[in-house]
Design a protein around this motif. Structure first.
Motif, PDB file in Angstrom:
ATOM      1  N   ALA A  84      51.360  82.189  12.186  1.00 32.39           N
ATOM      2  CA  ALA A  84      52.010  80.986  12.731  1.00 32.39           C
ATOM      3  C   ALA A  84      51.225  80.483  13.938  1.00 32.39           C
ATOM      4  CB  ALA A  84      53.449  81.289  13.096  1.00 32.39           C
ATOM      5  N   ARG A 108      47.587  68.322  10.412  1.00 33.45           N
ATOM      6  CA  ARG A 108      48.301  67.349  11.227  1.00 33.45           C
ATOM      7  C   ARG A 108      47.302  66.530  12.033  1.00 33.45           C
ATOM      8  NH1 ARG A 108      51.649  68.508  16.692  1.00 33.45           N
ATOM      9  NH2 ARG A 108      52.912  66.620  16.790  1.00 33.45           N
ATOM     10  N   ASP A 167      53.175  78.840   4.032  1.00 39.69           N
ATOM     11  CA  ASP A 167      54.360  78.018   4.276  1.00 39.69           C
ATOM     12  C   ASP A 167      54.258  77.405   5.665  1.00 39.69           C
ATOM     13  OD1 ASP A 167      56.865  76.904   4.419  1.00 39.69           O
ATOM     14  OD2 ASP A 167      57.926  78.816   4.672  1.00 39.69           O
ATOM     15  N   TYR A 174      54.490  74.458   8.762  1.00 38.91           N
ATOM     16  CA  TYR A 174      55.322  73.305   9.104  1.00 38.91           C
ATOM     17  C   TYR A 174      54.581  72.054   8.630  1.00 38.91           C
ATOM     18  CZ  TYR A 174      58.767  70.590  11.716  1.00 38.91           C
ATOM     19  OH  TYR A 174      59.784  69.731  12.048  1.00 38.91           O
ATOM     20  N   SER A 227      58.172  69.550   1.387  1.00 41.16           N
ATOM     21  CA  SER A 227      58.292  68.149   1.792  1.00 41.16           C
ATOM     22  C   SER A 227      57.222  67.338   1.073  1.00 41.16           C
ATOM     23  CB  SER A 227      58.186  68.036   3.314  1.00 41.16           C
ATOM     24  OG  SER A 227      58.351  66.699   3.741  1.00 41.16           O
ATOM     25  N   GLY A 246      56.895  73.712   3.322  1.00 40.09           N
ATOM     26  CA  GLY A 246      56.255  72.895   4.347  1.00 40.09           C
ATOM     27  C   GLY A 246      55.755  71.564   3.824  1.00 40.09           C
ATOM     28  N   ASN A 264      54.650  79.220   9.284  1.00 39.57           N
ATOM     29  CA  ASN A 264      55.338  78.092   9.892  1.00 39.57           C
ATOM     30  C   ASN A 264      55.352  78.198  11.412  1.00 39.57           C
ATOM     31  OD1 ASN A 264      57.605  76.450  10.936  1.00 39.57           O
ATOM     32  ND2 ASN A 264      58.012  76.049   8.780  1.00 39.57           N
ATOM     33  N   ARG A 265      54.782  77.208  12.073  1.00 41.40           N
ATOM     34  CA  ARG A 265      54.893  77.038  13.518  1.00 41.40           C
ATOM     35  C   ARG A 265      55.593  75.701  13.748  1.00 41.40           C
ATOM     36  NH1 ARG A 265      50.234  76.000  18.110  1.00 41.40           N
ATOM     37  NH2 ARG A 265      51.593  76.323  19.924  1.00 41.40           N
ATOM     38  N   ALA A 266      56.841  75.737  14.107  1.00 40.09           N
ATOM     39  CA  ALA A 266      57.691  74.543  14.131  1.00 40.09           C
ATOM     40  C   ALA A 266      57.060  73.407  14.939  1.00 40.09           C
ATOM     41  CB  ALA A 266      59.067  74.874  14.693  1.00 40.09           C
ATOM     42  N   GLY A 267      56.923  72.239  14.300  1.00 36.77           N
ATOM     43  CA  GLY A 267      56.406  71.059  14.964  1.00 36.77           C
ATOM     44  C   GLY A 267      54.905  70.956  15.034  1.00 36.77           C
ATOM     45  N   TYR A 268      54.197  71.934  14.522  1.00 37.66           N
ATOM     46  CA  TYR A 268      52.735  71.965  14.619  1.00 37.66           C
ATOM     47  C   TYR A 268      52.091  72.058  13.239  1.00 37.66           C
ATOM     48  CZ  TYR A 268      53.068  72.814  19.654  1.00 37.66           C
ATOM     49  OH  TYR A 268      53.325  72.686  21.003  1.00 37.66           O
ATOM     50  N   THR A 290      47.747  77.707  15.293  1.00 31.57           N
ATOM     51  CA  THR A 290      47.144  76.399  15.074  1.00 31.57           C
ATOM     52  C   THR A 290      45.666  76.448  15.405  1.00 31.57           C
ATOM     53  OG1 THR A 290      49.208  75.225  15.592  1.00 31.57           O
ATOM     54  CG2 THR A 290      47.163  73.969  15.792  1.00 31.57           C
TER      55      THR A 290
END
Length: 357
Positions: free
Chosen positions: A82, A134, A128, A130, A180, A153, A103-107, A84
């Motif tokens: 998790a 990005r 999986d 987030y 998503s 994700g 999953n790293r929420a918001g990143y 970035t």
């Protein structure tokens, strides 16, 4: 030369910068090699920048050492968990191994924000996230052969509430298993996409929002957006609207293919300015096509077979749907226009029952 041929030519020229003989070919400036719990980061001069058990640290050391104009080749496969990876301006990042993420929420698992001339010609990602990738505030961003075999994700995201991007290109984006969207854009002026291929994706295959001057080759979805209001190809939130508030055609899509799932094509919330050359939709679980409060939408040909109805509609909170031209063969479903749009042109063949104005 036809309008359809012009975008194809422009798309071909725009994507030439993605061409590489092979991932990691030649002599990259920095290379990450290894496997399991032993990884090495090496410069082209032979200097060892990192050796150890951490895949994440090997990648971060490579990124820290890379300078503008350099190429970084990740030959090793591993997991960053998790975390970035942040890409700086001017680098080429080749993901030749498989990068597994969490999953790293918001990143995003990999991000580039407020950059110029970032190139990711190859990438294979699992896990999986987030967001898998990005972006925001990018100029001259080039994505090449991107493959994401995910267990949840969102694949590729351009942020809504951060700086806009310009001159963005994508070659072949293949996303499987995202919970998503496969690809979601906001605030791009100048976008070229060769193909987006979405399989078993929870929401959209390609979602364009507040994006202008876009040229897309193929959007191909299978079991995309099942049980939702989303679609294999969706335009929303003033997509295509120009700075003067108008809807002169500036979004070109060569072909949309959709099988099963939810909607095939959905245009909504004051979007439009789009010309779609050909569609091939079958057995969509919601509307095969829904055009709702959109302006200057042209579908030049193709077929719809079964699934939900082909529909032109409108909500009261936006100006009525207008300037729509649809040429289609429709079988095994219905065609409906309600409420009546303004300046709507239908050229229909096939066995579909019609309720149009």
């Amino acid at each position: 030369m036809s309008k359809l041929t012009l975008p194809l030519l422009t798309l071909t020229l725009a994507l030439t910068r993605h061409v590489h003989a092979q991932c990691g070919a030649g002599t990259p400036d920095i290379t990450v090699t290894g496997s399991s719990s032993s990884f090495t980061t090496t410069s082209s001069s032979g200097t060892q920048l990192y050796t150890g058990s951490s895949y994440l640290e090997a990648l971060n050391q490579a990124l820290s050492a890379a300078t503008s104009g350099q190429r970084l080749a990740v030959m090793a496969s591993g997991s960053i968990g998790a975390s970035t990876l942040t890409l700086p301006s001017g680098i080429t990042f080749e993901g030749c191994g498989t990068i597994d993420v969490a999953n790293r929420a918001g990143y995003g698992a990999i991000e580039a924000t407020d950059t110029e001339d970032v190139n990711i010609p190859y990438l294979t990602m699992t896990g999986d996230p987030y967001f898998g990738l990005r972006f925001s505030g990018n100029r001259n961003l080039a994505l090449g052969e991107i493959t994401m075999n995910l267990s949840g994700g969102l694949g590729i995201r351009f942020d809504r509430d951060r700086a806009a991007s310009s001159n963005v290109s994508m070659d072949t984006i293949t996303v499987t298993g995202a919970g998503s969207h496969a690809v979601e854009t906001w605030n791009i002026d100048g976008l070229t996409v060769n193909s987006v291929i979405a399989r078993d994706v929870g929401e959209c295959g390609l979602l364009l929002q507040a994006t202008t001057n876009a040229k897309v080759g193929l959007v191909d979805g299978d079991n995309v957006a099942a049980g939702t209001g989303y679609a294999t190809f969706r335009m929303a939130n003033n997509n295509g609207q120009t700075a003067d508030g108008g809807y002169s055609t500036n979004v070109y899509v060569d072909k949309v293919v959709s099988r099963g799932g939810g909607r095939g094509i959905f245009c909504v919330s004051q979007s439009g300015a789009v010309e779609i050359g050909e569609i091939d939709l079958a057995d969509n679980g919601n509307n095969a096509i829904l055009i709702e409060n959109c302006y200057n939408v042209v579908i030049k040909g193709g077929k719809v077979n079964g699934g939900g109805e082909v529909r032109i509609s409108a909500r009261d909170e936006f100006p009525n749907t207008s300037d729509v031209s649809i040429t289609l063969q429709v079988d095994g479903t219905t065609v409906k226009e309600s409420p009546c749009g303004d300046n709507i042109s239908w050229t229909l063949t096939g066995s579909a029952e019609q309720s149009i104005c």
